[in-house]
Scaffold this motif. Structure first.
Motif, mmCIF file in Angstrom:
data_model
loop_
_atom_site.group_PDB
_atom_site.id
_atom_site.type_symbol
_atom_site.label_atom_id
_atom_site.label_comp_id
_atom_site.label_asym_id
_atom_site.label_seq_id
_atom_site.Cartn_x
_atom_site.Cartn_y
_atom_site.Cartn_z
ATOM 1 N N GLU A 266 0.838 -1.190 0.000
ATOM 2 C CA GLU A 266 0.000 0.000 0.000
ATOM 3 C C GLU A 266 0.882 1.253 0.000
ATOM 4 O O GLU A 266 1.624 1.503 0.931
ATOM 5 C CB GLU A 266 -0.895 0.062 1.250
ATOM 6 N N SER A 267 0.831 1.993 -1.048
ATOM 7 C CA SER A 267 1.470 3.296 -1.072
ATOM 8 C C SER A 267 0.369 4.336 -1.143
ATOM 9 O O SER A 267 -0.794 4.010 -1.315
ATOM 10 C CB SER A 267 2.404 3.408 -2.278
ATOM 11 N N SER A 268 0.741 5.549 -0.996
ATOM 12 C CA SER A 268 -0.264 6.606 -1.013
ATOM 13 C C SER A 268 -0.923 6.673 -2.380
ATOM 14 O O SER A 268 -0.286 6.951 -3.383
ATOM 15 C CB SER A 268 0.401 7.940 -0.681
ATOM 16 N N VAL B 272 -2.586 8.241 3.128
ATOM 17 C CA VAL B 272 -1.198 7.799 3.117
ATOM 18 C C VAL B 272 -1.045 6.604 4.048
ATOM 19 O O VAL B 272 -1.504 6.626 5.193
ATOM 20 C CB VAL B 272 -0.258 8.940 3.568
ATOM 21 N N SER B 273 -0.400 5.550 3.563
ATOM 22 C CA SER B 273 -0.168 4.376 4.397
ATOM 23 C C SER B 273 0.726 4.724 5.586
ATOM 24 O O SER B 273 1.735 5.400 5.441
ATOM 25 C CB SER B 273 0.480 3.264 3.581
ATOM 26 N N LEU C 200 -6.311 9.784 11.789
ATOM 27 C CA LEU C 200 -5.774 8.434 11.676
ATOM 28 C C LEU C 200 -6.923 7.465 11.496
ATOM 29 O O LEU C 200 -7.965 7.590 12.152
ATOM 30 C CB LEU C 200 -4.987 8.053 12.930
ATOM 31 N N TYR C 201 -6.721 6.494 10.631
ATOM 32 C CA TYR C 201 -7.740 5.475 10.399
ATOM 33 C C TYR C 201 -7.121 4.102 10.643
ATOM 34 O O TYR C 201 -6.205 3.689 9.947
ATOM 35 C CB TYR C 201 -8.285 5.579 8.974
ATOM 36 N N TRP D 188 -3.911 4.158 8.292
ATOM 37 C CA TRP D 188 -3.779 5.213 7.288
ATOM 38 C C TRP D 188 -3.783 6.591 7.953
ATOM 39 O O TRP D 188 -4.453 6.804 8.964
ATOM 40 C CB TRP D 188 -4.941 5.162 6.287
ATOM 41 N N LEU D 189 -3.039 7.508 7.347
ATOM 42 C CA LEU D 189 -3.102 8.925 7.709
ATOM 43 C C LEU D 189 -3.970 9.609 6.662
ATOM 44 O O LEU D 189 -3.714 9.517 5.460
ATOM 45 C CB LEU D 189 -1.710 9.552 7.719
ATOM 46 N N MET D 190 -5.040 10.276 7.102
ATOM 47 C CA MET D 190 -5.981 10.931 6.204
ATOM 48 C C MET D 190 -5.791 12.443 6.306
ATOM 49 O O MET D 190 -5.714 12.995 7.412
ATOM 50 C CB MET D 190 -7.418 10.570 6.582
ATOM 51 N N LYS D 191 -5.734 13.111 5.142
ATOM 52 C CA LYS D 191 -5.554 14.564 5.106
ATOM 53 C C LYS D 191 -6.611 15.168 4.186
ATOM 54 O O LYS D 191 -6.659 14.848 2.998
ATOM 55 C CB LYS D 191 -4.152 14.908 4.588
ATOM 56 N N THR D 192 -7.447 16.030 4.740
ATOM 57 C CA THR D 192 -8.498 16.661 3.940
ATOM 58 C C THR D 192 -8.547 18.161 4.227
ATOM 59 O O THR D 192 -8.155 18.625 5.297
ATOM 60 C CB THR D 192 -9.876 16.056 4.246
ATOM 61 N N ASP D 193 -9.082 18.887 3.243
ATOM 62 C CA ASP D 193 -9.312 20.308 3.451
ATOM 63 C C ASP D 193 -10.511 20.512 4.384
ATOM 64 O O ASP D 193 -11.229 19.569 4.719
ATOM 65 C CB ASP D 193 -9.576 21.004 2.116
ATOM 66 N N LYS D 194 -10.720 21.754 4.762
ATOM 67 C CA LYS D 194 -11.847 22.067 5.648
ATOM 68 C C LYS D 194 -13.173 21.638 5.002
ATOM 69 O O LYS D 194 -14.058 21.105 5.655
ATOM 70 C CB LYS D 194 -11.876 23.570 5.959
ATOM 71 N N VAL D 195 -13.303 21.903 3.717
ATOM 72 C CA VAL D 195 -14.484 21.452 2.983
ATOM 73 C C VAL D 195 -14.146 20.085 2.385
ATOM 74 O O VAL D 195 -13.240 19.975 1.553
ATOM 75 C CB VAL D 195 -14.876 22.446 1.885
#
Length: 625
Positions: A25-27, A33-34, A122-123, A191-198
């Protein structure tokens, strides 16, 4: 011979331990991101390991997924331990002579400056059992049920971008908490999850493609648009649907005005002409691409789904896309043999391949949520699924099992199952429990069943509800004829565990009841299948089990006994596997699988031979043998 087999298996396990864990698993994007690589691990109790100042330089470095119950027991003693197996195991035959305990994981990560304004979470796809997560010495999460995935918003606990953060995870697998091998540790992906405010969320998104009429499918799409920022935003939500060949078959863009710190539900209905239907023979998958843009692209997610219809009735049986189909099913635990519980993607997919190759078209996930990748493989390869969540409700089966968390956590946990899994076309039923002690209690059993089913219906009404119901060997004051109706009355489909003798009698009393064998044994395969084959109200049978598994050691043993000797239900040391699967750990067919091939008309004849029983003894095959 048993000891030779055991020692060979342990040697195999030792070799497997030397092979690198090929997790690829790569990003897939910056969004996800793994976090599987380079964790530090300590097996045992230790003080202050959650603190950032704690020195972990002597800890073992490893990659996830990881199951420490398949690591060699730290202290090896001749006659007491062999590799991961120990005579002193608290779980004994239940957990296959393996050892749980407590384990700690630590990892350093840094938020990059370009992600300063993003929501960071984090997931964890799964960690067995009770799990506590600390970020920079602050407790961020507790998750009590080892099969339930969980997400953590870690933003409030993180340092400024560029400054390292420390994740510390404590996982506890102690006491008698399972009737089978569960494994220990962070055994599924992180997983590391990164999202914008929206942003959007896959679990909020549901694509119901279960309505097909003529040459047109009507699709209902639901999602939620989140704005975690404080300012009002004018955004554009774009939805694209792609065919199995990657061609765009639908697209729309909608303006959305969303105030600060608010969530807006999104719902729309559209048609797809000449749909390619998902089935066990042609598992065609569509893809929904959702993106949201304000001044720039804020977020995008991709959700695979299948178009298919599912119908159940006593008169017509189970219909997939309007065509009758008997469920040739097998029950399945989550472990991967001597790899333990680690959800390596290739091992998860291999289980589905083995089932398909041996004639199965359905699986019952016993008795807990499977891995995400397993369900993805079922979607891709065409294996129908009964998704199950609990092995107990309020009453315990083992002293330290999930019953102690049920009242507080069950609604959240069953909602998590449905929200995570409802876009999988392979899933046809939601199961609220297996052999539940209070299944027919008044009013407790009915109150709990209704509450769980109501929670399911809050998130999905397109599938049937079920449960696996057993005889009342555990309740001598109850009888099947008098009391079983209460266990079934709130369910859409009735699962019968080892009760084929009741099918025809119950049909006479309840002619509209839809039934299936939620568990059966190989030695009664013909009795089960002959009834199912000729009666529409019986939609299928699920053998215990399709593949062999760790724990419930020796459940399917065969012994040669002298007069007066009796066979136990389980076997003691050094047995570690149940041995009741059609397919063994290596993927090879056992005699019962060849027998099933004849019942299912996959071959005309099979021949098996065995040495004669020793003089003066008799062959005793356990019920599951």
């Amino acid at each position: 011979m048993m000891n030779n087999y055991f020692e060979s298996s342990v040697r195999l396990l030792a070799l497997l331990a030397l092979i690198p864990c090929f997790i690829t698993e790569s990003s897939a994007s910056e969004r996800k991101v793994s976090m599987n690589e380079n964790w530090k691990f300590y097996r045992g109790c230790i003080a202050n390991a959650e603190q950032t100042s704690f020195k972990d330089t002597q800890w073992r470095v490893l990659d996830l997924p990881h199951d420490w119950s398949m690591d060699p027991v730290p202290v090896q003693r001749e006659g007491i331990t062999i590799g991961p197996f120990s005579r002193m195991s608290v779980g004994g035959a239940d957990t296959g002579q393996t050892v749980g305990g407590e384990g700690w994981y630590r990892k350093e990560f840094t938020i990059q400056p370009e992600d300063a304004d993003k929501i960071i979470s984090l997931y964890f796809e799964g960690a067995y059992n009770q799990t506590e997560v600390w970020i920079n010495g602050q407790k961020a999460c507790f998750n009590p049920y080892g099969y339930i995935p969980f997400k953590i918003d870690i933003q409030p606990y993180c340092n400024a971008p560029g400054i390292p953060n420390i994740i510390a995870v404590k996982v506890v697998n102690e006491g008698l908490n399972s009737r089978w091998y569960a494994g220990s540790g962070i055994y599924r992906h992180v997983w590391l999850m990164k999202t914008d405010k929206v942003h959007l969320d896959e679990w909020d998104t549901f694509i119901d493609a279960s309505k097909v009429e003529g040459k047109k499918a009507t699709v209902d799409l639901h999602s939620i648009l989140h704005n975690s920022g404080k300012e009002k935003v004018t955004a554009h939500l774009k939805i694209q649907i792609f065919s199995p060949q990657g061609e765009e078959v639908y697209s729309t863009t909608q303006p959305v005005n969303i105030s600060g710190e608010i969530n807006i539900p999104i719902s729309l209905t559209f048609d797809i002409k000449k749909p390619e239907l998902w089935s066990v023979d042609t598992p065609s998958l569509y893809t929904a691409h959702l993106s949201v843009k304000s001044k720039k692209l804020s977020d995008e997610i991709t959700v695979p789904f299948g178009i298919r219809t599912v119908e159940f009735s006593a008169e017509k049986g189970f219909l997939l896309n309007g065509k009758p189909l008997k469920l040739k099913g097998g029950c399945l635990h989550h472990d991967n043999g001597l790899l333990g519980a680690v959800a390596i993607n290739r091992a998860e997919e291999r289980k589905v391949e083995l089932m398909k190759a041996n004639g199965f078209n359905a699986v019952r996930c016993s008795h807990n949520l499977p891995s995400e990748y397993f369900l993805q493989a079922c979607d891709r390869l065409g294996l129908l699924v009964i998704d199950e969540v609990f092995d107990q409700w309020q009453q315990a089966k083992r002293p330290q099992d999930y019953h102690q968390f049920f009242d507080e956590w069950s609604e959240y946990d069953i909602a998590t199952m449905v929200r995570r899994d409802r876009n999988h076309p392979s899933i046809i039923m939601w199961s609220i429990g297996n052999e539940i002690a209070e299944r027919a209690d008044e009013p407790t059993g009915e109150i709990i069943a209704r509450k769980l089913i109501a929670t399911i219906h809050k998130y999905d009404t397109s599938r049937a509800t079920t449960a696996a119901v057993n005889s009342f060997w555990d309740r001598r004051d109850f009888s099947w004829e008098k009391d079983s109706e209460r266990a079934f009355r709130n369910l859409d489909i009735s699962g019968y565990n080892y009760q084929w003798k009741e099918y025809e009698k119950d049909h006479a009393r309840f002619p509209q009841r839809i039934m299936y064998g939620s568990e059966s044994v190989p030695k009664e395969a013909a009795q089960n299948w002959n009834l199912i084959d000729k009666n529409s109200y019986l939609i299928g049978d699920f053998v215990w089990t399709a593949l062999d598994y760790l724990g419930e050691a020796g459940l399917a043993h065969t012994l040669e006994l002298a007069p007066g000797e009796h066979s136990p239900q389980f076997m003691g040391w050094p047995w570690y596997n149940a041995w009741c699967g059609d397919i063994d750990f290596c993927g090879d067919k056992k005699p019962q699988s060849y027998y099933r091939d004849i019942l299912w008309k996959r071959r005309n004849i099979s021949l098996a031979v065995q040495p004669p029983v020793a003089k003066g003894k008799r062959e005793d095959i356990n019920y599951w043998g």
